[in-house]
Write an enzyme that holds these catalytic residues in place. Sequence first.
Site, PDB file in Angstrom:
ATOM      1  N   THR A 130      20.253   7.768  58.919  1.00 48.82           N
ATOM      2  CA  THR A 130      21.495   7.959  58.538  1.00 48.82           C
ATOM      3  C   THR A 130      22.035   6.886  57.257  1.00 48.82           C
ATOM      4  O   THR A 130      22.714   7.012  56.403  1.00 48.82           O
ATOM      5  CB  THR A 130      22.390   7.689  59.760  1.00 48.82           C
ATOM      6  OG1 THR A 130      22.048   8.772  60.964  1.00 48.82           O
ATOM      7  CG2 THR A 130      24.038   8.016  59.375  1.00 48.82           C
TER       8      THR A 130
ATOM      9  N   SER B 125      28.869   7.287  52.997  1.00 49.17           N
ATOM     10  CA  SER B 125      29.743   7.211  51.915  1.00 49.17           C
ATOM     11  C   SER B 125      29.607   5.577  51.312  1.00 49.17           C
ATOM     12  O   SER B 125      30.282   5.238  50.301  1.00 49.17           O
ATOM     13  CB  SER B 125      31.024   7.407  52.440  1.00 49.17           C
ATOM     14  OG  SER B 125      30.994   8.760  52.875  1.00 49.17           O
TER      15      SER B 125
ATOM     16  N   ILE C  96      30.989   2.944  52.439  1.00 45.35           N
ATOM     17  CA  ILE C  96      32.245   2.069  52.389  1.00 45.35           C
ATOM     18  C   ILE C  96      32.427   1.166  53.528  1.00 45.35           C
ATOM     19  O   ILE C  96      31.978   1.642  54.520  1.00 45.35           O
ATOM     20  CB  ILE C  96      33.315   3.331  52.596  1.00 45.35           C
ATOM     21  CG1 ILE C  96      33.264   4.479  51.266  1.00 45.35           C
ATOM     22  CG2 ILE C  96      34.597   2.549  52.776  1.00 45.35           C
ATOM     23  CD1 ILE C  96      34.041   5.571  51.273  1.00 45.35           C
TER      24      ILE C  96
ATOM     25  N   HIS D  65      34.966  -0.049  55.554  1.00 49.40           N
ATOM     26  CA  HIS D  65      36.076   0.676  55.813  1.00 49.40           C
ATOM     27  C   HIS D  65      36.928  -0.720  56.289  1.00 49.40           C
ATOM     28  O   HIS D  65      36.517  -1.524  57.125  1.00 49.40           O
ATOM     29  CB  HIS D  65      36.151   1.529  57.054  1.00 49.40           C
ATOM     30  CG  HIS D  65      35.477   2.905  56.501  1.00 49.40           C
ATOM     31  ND1 HIS D  65      36.142   3.757  56.010  1.00 49.40           N
ATOM     32  CD2 HIS D  65      34.407   3.495  57.044  1.00 49.40           C
ATOM     33  CE1 HIS D  65      35.468   4.835  55.624  1.00 49.40           C
ATOM     34  NE2 HIS D  65      33.988   4.771  56.363  1.00 49.40           N
TER      35      HIS D  65
ATOM     36  N   ILE E 100      26.337   5.616  66.779  1.00 45.98           N
ATOM     37  CA  ILE E 100      26.723   4.770  65.826  1.00 45.98           C
ATOM     38  C   ILE E 100      27.096   5.639  64.624  1.00 45.98           C
ATOM     39  O   ILE E 100      26.393   5.554  63.614  1.00 45.98           O
ATOM     40  CB  ILE E 100      25.891   3.393  65.588  1.00 45.98           C
ATOM     41  CG1 ILE E 100      25.316   2.675  66.677  1.00 45.98           C
ATOM     42  CG2 ILE E 100      26.551   2.656  64.514  1.00 45.98           C
ATOM     43  CD1 ILE E 100      26.346   1.937  67.361  1.00 45.98           C
TER      44      ILE E 100
ATOM     45  N   CYS F 178      18.160  11.257  34.602  1.00 44.45           N
ATOM     46  CA  CYS F 178      16.850  11.984  34.602  1.00 44.45           C
ATOM     47  C   CYS F 178      16.324  12.117  36.049  1.00 44.45           C
ATOM     48  O   CYS F 178      15.309  12.803  35.999  1.00 44.45           O
ATOM     49  CB  CYS F 178      16.102  11.587  33.485  1.00 44.45           C
ATOM     50  SG  CYS F 178      14.682  10.348  33.719  1.00 44.45           S
TER      51      CYS F 178
END
Length: 478
Positions: free
Chosen positions: A41, A46, A48, A50, A337, A439
């Site tokens: 994972t 993303s 981020i 948070h 998680i 590329c």
Amino acid sequence: MVYDVAIIGAGVVGALTARALSRYNVSICLIEKEDDVAMGTTAANSAIVHAGFDAEPHTLKAILNREGSMMMEQVAKELDVEYKNNGALVLCLEEELYPKLKALYERGIENGIERLSIISGLEARALEPNLSKEVYAALYAKTSAIVGPYELAIAASENAADNGTTVMLGTAVEAIDYSKGIFSISTEKGTIECRYIVNAAGVYADSIASMIGDNSFHIRARRGEYMLMDKSAGTLVKHTIFQLPNALSKGILVTPTVEHNLLVGPTAEDVDDKESKATTSEGIGHVLEQTKRILPDLNFRDVITSFAGLRATLVPKGDFIIEASHVHSHFINVAGIESPGLSAAPAIAEYAVKILRAQGLKLSKNSEFNPIRRPVKRFVNMNEAKLKAACAENPLYAKIICRCEKVSEAEIVDVIHRNVGARTLDGVKRRTRAGMGRCQGGFCGPSVVDILARELGVTQDKITKKGKDSWILTGRSK
Ligand SMILES: Cc1cc2nc3c(=O)[nH]c(=O)nc-3n(C[C@H](O)[C@H](O)[C@H](O)COP(=O)(O)OP(=O)(O)OC[C@H]3O[C@@H](n4cnc5c(N)ncnc54)[C@H](O)[C@@H]3O)c2cc1C
């Protein structure tokens, strides 16, 4: 040897836990089934950090998100990983949805998140001129940030290894036995013995727990599909832009990455196959449609690749599970998680150490622990004087292998020879960015294969894309 602690799973959680434990005088072994760290994972999300307004107050998710996000800048600095405090906006596109935005703000305040405010659509557009005129209001979270997720895990495992942790890659755990205070972990490469286990196996944490007879939780994979845009689109927004979250996820977002690309996604779809990382036309279509609503000028010709990540979602849905198993007190589950697991990871690692101590692991400070990872000297960050000095030391800094991302041969050689060094084409790509550009490795791929083969002392046909049987060269064409 009998290790004090074996950590199963070298994602961001396992790697940071290994690093946190290596502050103490304990022997640690980090076991990973893939041929590199951060392939689960942690490889696709993303990215981020948070702020922490999302999670249900008083849950581990809320507490560790806040703590982890406060620790992240320092951790990233020590590990030489890119981190940027770019702030986030959660957009409310319709006046009727304003109460939902307000509720999110109030939850953030209850979670103790600082520098949180609600701003008007006009103010949001002043911060982000490319946002749709439809934006009615926004939640502004100034502490939100972005980080390199797999870089963080790679750097943490490298630093843990530098501090004495044994990292075993390509070592899938197949069974676990317990007798007289010692766990025997059967792997495809033989048996590993230890006194404590930390189960940080991501979407497979339920299978690992069931190996000791702990069937107390079940994990489903929830796929999230993304599109990555070229750096030419990277300046379209500065902040991370969310839409109001729904029951499944935080919704489709748009965010710059620390490498100056733009990331859009993810979708949220439960899948039966825990390896199902394919992107689909429906998923990508949904991302396109949702993103157009908030950023009408985004040009989808700038897409350079698409990918998917798998959330480790507990069934039934719940909080992170970070506790000693009811079956065995020396077996610590760090499971379920899902997001905000990346943001919380530095705090999850400290929390796991606390639980190990509570379960009797003796922890005395390792006076030789060095939190600083040797920085990666990057051509792209050098001014002329620095480049001259680097080339005087090593002329390979003047030899550019990846033209899109401006990666020199010296950097590639360096990351191959580090602790937990790159062994695969993707391993080099994720450590140096060679092959991440427009590329996508079309130009530099063959040269990287050559360098890997030369530095590892093997023939080119032994080099894989991402380990196991992902061969690049399968035979001669002429
Ligand atoms: C679409 C998506 C978006 C997300 N966005 C964010 C975000 O923006 N911010 C945020 O904070 N969080 C986010 N997350 C969550 C975050 O990515 C995860 O919480 C975090 O990466 C989990 O790390 P982990 O180490 O627990 O799991 P993983 O990275 O999956 O690591 C587990 C490791 O265990 C290994 N393993 C499994 N079975 C075995 C075995 N039998 N033997 C040996 N090794 C094994 C795996 O190969 C893997 O490397 C997102 C997740 C997804 C999917």
